[in-house]
Design a protein around this motif. Structure first.
Motif, PDB file in Angstrom:
ATOM      1  N   LEU A 128      -0.473  20.493   5.023  1.00  0.00           N
ATOM      2  CA  LEU A 128       0.703  21.349   5.202  1.00  0.00           C
ATOM      3  C   LEU A 128       1.494  21.521   3.906  1.00  0.00           C
ATOM      4  CD1 LEU A 128       1.904  20.016   8.681  1.00  0.00           C
ATOM      5  CD2 LEU A 128       0.489  22.024   8.184  1.00  0.00           C
ATOM      6  N   HIS A 129       1.252  20.631   2.948  1.00  0.00           N
ATOM      7  CA  HIS A 129       1.781  20.812   1.600  1.00  0.00           C
ATOM      8  C   HIS A 129       0.866  20.065   0.635  1.00  0.00           C
ATOM      9  CE1 HIS A 129       3.433  16.783   0.781  1.00  0.00           C
ATOM     10  NE2 HIS A 129       3.900  16.764   2.018  1.00  0.00           N
ATOM     11  N   THR A 130       1.010  20.369  -0.644  1.00  0.00           N
ATOM     12  CA  THR A 130       0.168  19.739  -1.673  1.00  0.00           C
ATOM     13  C   THR A 130       1.019  18.977  -2.691  1.00  0.00           C
ATOM     14  OG1 THR A 130       0.193  21.762  -3.005  1.00  0.00           O
ATOM     15  CG2 THR A 130      -1.635  21.486  -1.440  1.00  0.00           C
ATOM     16  N   LYS A 131       2.230  18.619  -2.309  1.00  0.00           N
ATOM     17  CA  LYS A 131       3.154  17.962  -3.225  1.00  0.00           C
ATOM     18  C   LYS A 131       2.817  16.482  -3.373  1.00  0.00           C
ATOM     19  CE  LYS A 131       6.635  21.080  -1.457  1.00  0.00           C
ATOM     20  NZ  LYS A 131       7.855  21.246  -0.662  1.00  0.00           N
ATOM     21  N   PRO A 132       3.081  15.909  -4.542  1.00  0.00           N
ATOM     22  CA  PRO A 132       2.878  14.469  -4.710  1.00  0.00           C
ATOM     23  C   PRO A 132       3.930  13.678  -3.952  1.00  0.00           C
ATOM     24  CG  PRO A 132       3.852  15.408  -6.692  1.00  0.00           C
ATOM     25  CD  PRO A 132       3.550  16.561  -5.777  1.00  0.00           C
ATOM     26  N   VAL A 133       3.491  12.582  -3.336  1.00  0.00           N
ATOM     27  CA  VAL A 133       4.374  11.698  -2.587  1.00  0.00           C
ATOM     28  C   VAL A 133       4.261  10.299  -3.201  1.00  0.00           C
ATOM     29  CG1 VAL A 133       4.909  10.695  -0.332  1.00  0.00           C
ATOM     30  CG2 VAL A 133       4.068  13.060  -0.478  1.00  0.00           C
ATOM     31  N   GLY A 134       5.390   9.744  -3.639  1.00  0.00           N
ATOM     32  CA  GLY A 134       5.365   8.481  -4.356  1.00  0.00           C
ATOM     33  C   GLY A 134       6.189   7.390  -3.701  1.00  0.00           C
ATOM     34  N   LEU A 135       5.756   6.162  -3.917  1.00  0.00           N
ATOM     35  CA  LEU A 135       6.434   4.969  -3.427  1.00  0.00           C
ATOM     36  C   LEU A 135       6.881   4.165  -4.638  1.00  0.00           C
ATOM     37  CD1 LEU A 135       6.920   3.528  -0.656  1.00  0.00           C
ATOM     38  CD2 LEU A 135       4.800   2.274  -1.090  1.00  0.00           C
ATOM     39  N   LEU A 136       8.193   4.006  -4.811  1.00  0.00           N
ATOM     40  CA  LEU A 136       8.714   3.222  -5.926  1.00  0.00           C
ATOM     41  C   LEU A 136       8.824   1.768  -5.467  1.00  0.00           C
ATOM     42  CD1 LEU A 136       9.661   3.168  -8.812  1.00  0.00           C
ATOM     43  CD2 LEU A 136      11.941   3.822  -8.059  1.00  0.00           C
ATOM     44  N   ASN A 137       7.883   0.972  -5.910  1.00  0.00           N
ATOM     45  CA  ASN A 137       7.741  -0.407  -5.445  1.00  0.00           C
ATOM     46  C   ASN A 137       8.585  -1.337  -6.311  1.00  0.00           C
ATOM     47  OD1 ASN A 137       6.814  -2.567  -3.943  1.00  0.00           O
ATOM     48  ND2 ASN A 137       4.865  -2.702  -5.021  1.00  0.00           N
ATOM     49  N   VAL A 138       9.878  -1.366  -6.032  1.00  0.00           N
ATOM     50  CA  VAL A 138      10.833  -2.126  -6.840  1.00  0.00           C
ATOM     51  C   VAL A 138      10.653  -3.622  -6.600  1.00  0.00           C
ATOM     52  CG1 VAL A 138      13.280  -2.518  -7.313  1.00  0.00           C
ATOM     53  CG2 VAL A 138      12.485  -0.222  -6.675  1.00  0.00           C
ATOM     54  N   HIS A 144       3.851  -5.631   0.832  1.00  0.00           N
ATOM     55  CA  HIS A 144       3.248  -5.849   2.150  1.00  0.00           C
ATOM     56  C   HIS A 144       2.803  -4.526   2.776  1.00  0.00           C
ATOM     57  CE1 HIS A 144       4.109 -10.113   2.242  1.00  0.00           C
ATOM     58  NE2 HIS A 144       5.368  -9.864   1.897  1.00  0.00           N
ATOM     59  N   LEU A 145       3.584  -3.466   2.534  1.00  0.00           N
ATOM     60  CA  LEU A 145       3.210  -2.155   3.062  1.00  0.00           C
ATOM     61  C   LEU A 145       1.941  -1.652   2.386  1.00  0.00           C
ATOM     62  CD1 LEU A 145       3.801   0.324   4.817  1.00  0.00           C
ATOM     63  CD2 LEU A 145       5.252   1.184   2.959  1.00  0.00           C
ATOM     64  N   VAL A 146       1.861  -1.804   1.074  1.00  0.00           N
ATOM     65  CA  VAL A 146       0.662  -1.384   0.343  1.00  0.00           C
ATOM     66  C   VAL A 146      -0.552  -2.181   0.823  1.00  0.00           C
ATOM     67  CG1 VAL A 146      -0.425  -1.306  -1.941  1.00  0.00           C
ATOM     68  CG2 VAL A 146       1.967  -0.590  -1.675  1.00  0.00           C
ATOM     69  N   ILE A 149      -1.670  -0.812   4.131  1.00  0.00           N
ATOM     70  CA  ILE A 149      -2.403   0.449   3.982  1.00  0.00           C
ATOM     71  C   ILE A 149      -3.852   0.161   3.578  1.00  0.00           C
ATOM     72  CG2 ILE A 149      -2.564   2.563   2.598  1.00  0.00           C
ATOM     73  CD1 ILE A 149       0.553   2.546   2.570  1.00  0.00           C
ATOM     74  N   HIS A 150      -4.059  -0.813   2.709  1.00  0.00           N
ATOM     75  CA  HIS A 150      -5.433  -1.246   2.377  1.00  0.00           C
ATOM     76  C   HIS A 150      -6.150  -1.745   3.628  1.00  0.00           C
ATOM     77  CE1 HIS A 150      -5.480  -0.821  -1.989  1.00  0.00           C
ATOM     78  NE2 HIS A 150      -4.271  -1.361  -2.038  1.00  0.00           N
ATOM     79  N   HIS A 151      -5.423  -2.479   4.479  1.00  0.00           N
ATOM     80  CA  HIS A 151      -5.992  -2.985   5.733  1.00  0.00           C
ATOM     81  C   HIS A 151      -6.403  -1.829   6.648  1.00  0.00           C
ATOM     82  CE1 HIS A 151      -6.608  -5.591   9.180  1.00  0.00           C
ATOM     83  NE2 HIS A 151      -5.699  -4.927   9.869  1.00  0.00           N
ATOM     84  N   MET A 152      -5.604  -0.783   6.711  1.00  0.00           N
ATOM     85  CA  MET A 152      -5.940   0.398   7.514  1.00  0.00           C
ATOM     86  C   MET A 152      -7.270   0.994   7.060  1.00  0.00           C
ATOM     87  SD  MET A 152      -2.091   2.007   7.469  1.00  0.00           S
ATOM     88  CE  MET A 152      -2.404   3.546   8.290  1.00  0.00           C
TER      89      MET A 152
END
Length: 196
Positions: A128-138, A144-146, A149-152
């Motif tokens: 539905l879009h081609t925009k980049p989506v980023g996660l700033l992992n401060v 744990h979320l990343v 996602i690897h587990h998925m």
């Protein structure tokens, strides 16, 4: 190379327990202003939302806030932004933010931030879009979320190519570079290659 003139930032309406989160939010706002990137965000004046908006404005940048009517009393809308758009629903908020932006970044946040982030990455996955989506992992906030996602992927419930659609960086500078060079997958996941 993607030209990032306007970026949505999703983040918490609280400051959290670490001063580092506010420091990074302010740095993001300053970098946006220095690079002439318009900030599009949730329209509040408190928490990390307020910190990134105020820093962008202080450094001479442009800020568009988008806030639903019913959140005005809770998040206290930021009347000092360049443009404030008041909408009826949360869906309207995300739709309009998406229309204004060339990319998306999630800073630390809670359920709302995750919901917004995953709706945007799902829209990208569906083509539905081609925009980049980023996660700033401060400071490892999203480690744990990343890992999940690897587990998925390892469980066969997320394709590797879709996993790579979510860009992860530990600094805003690193993340912006990845976003500038991002190329969306050519074919949405539900279309077989022999159909196009």
């Amino acid at each position: 190379m993607n030209k990032l003139e306007s970026i949505v930032v999703f983040c918490a309406s609280s400051l959290g327990n670490s001063d580092r989160y506010e420091h990074v939010a302010k740095h993001v706002g300053t970098v946006f202003a220095q690079r002439d990137i318009q900030l599009v965000y949730g329209g509040g004046k408190v928490g990390l939302m307020g910190a990134v908006a105020n820093a962008t404005l202080t450094a001479g940048g442009r800020v568009v806030g988008v806030i639903p009517h019913f959140l005005n009393s809770k998040e206290r809308e930021h009347t000092g932004v360049t443009q404030l758009i008041t909408v009826d629903t949360m869906h309207d908020r995300k739709r309009i933010m998406n229309e204004y932006a060339d990319g998306v970044i999630a800073l630390p946040g809670g359920f709302g931030t995750l919901e917004e982030l995953f709706e945007m990455i799902t829209w990208a996955q569906l083509g539905l879009h081609t925009k980049p989506v980023g996660l700033l992992n401060v400071d490892g906030y999203y480690d744990h979320l990343v890992a999940f996602i690897h587990h998925m992927v390892s469980e066969g419930l997320l394709k590797t190519e879709n996993q790579h659609m979510l860009l992860v960086g530990s600094s805003v500078e690193e993340l912006l570079e990845k976003m500038e060079h991002y190329q969306a997958p050519a074919v949405p996941k539900w279309i077989e290659k022999d159909e196009v």
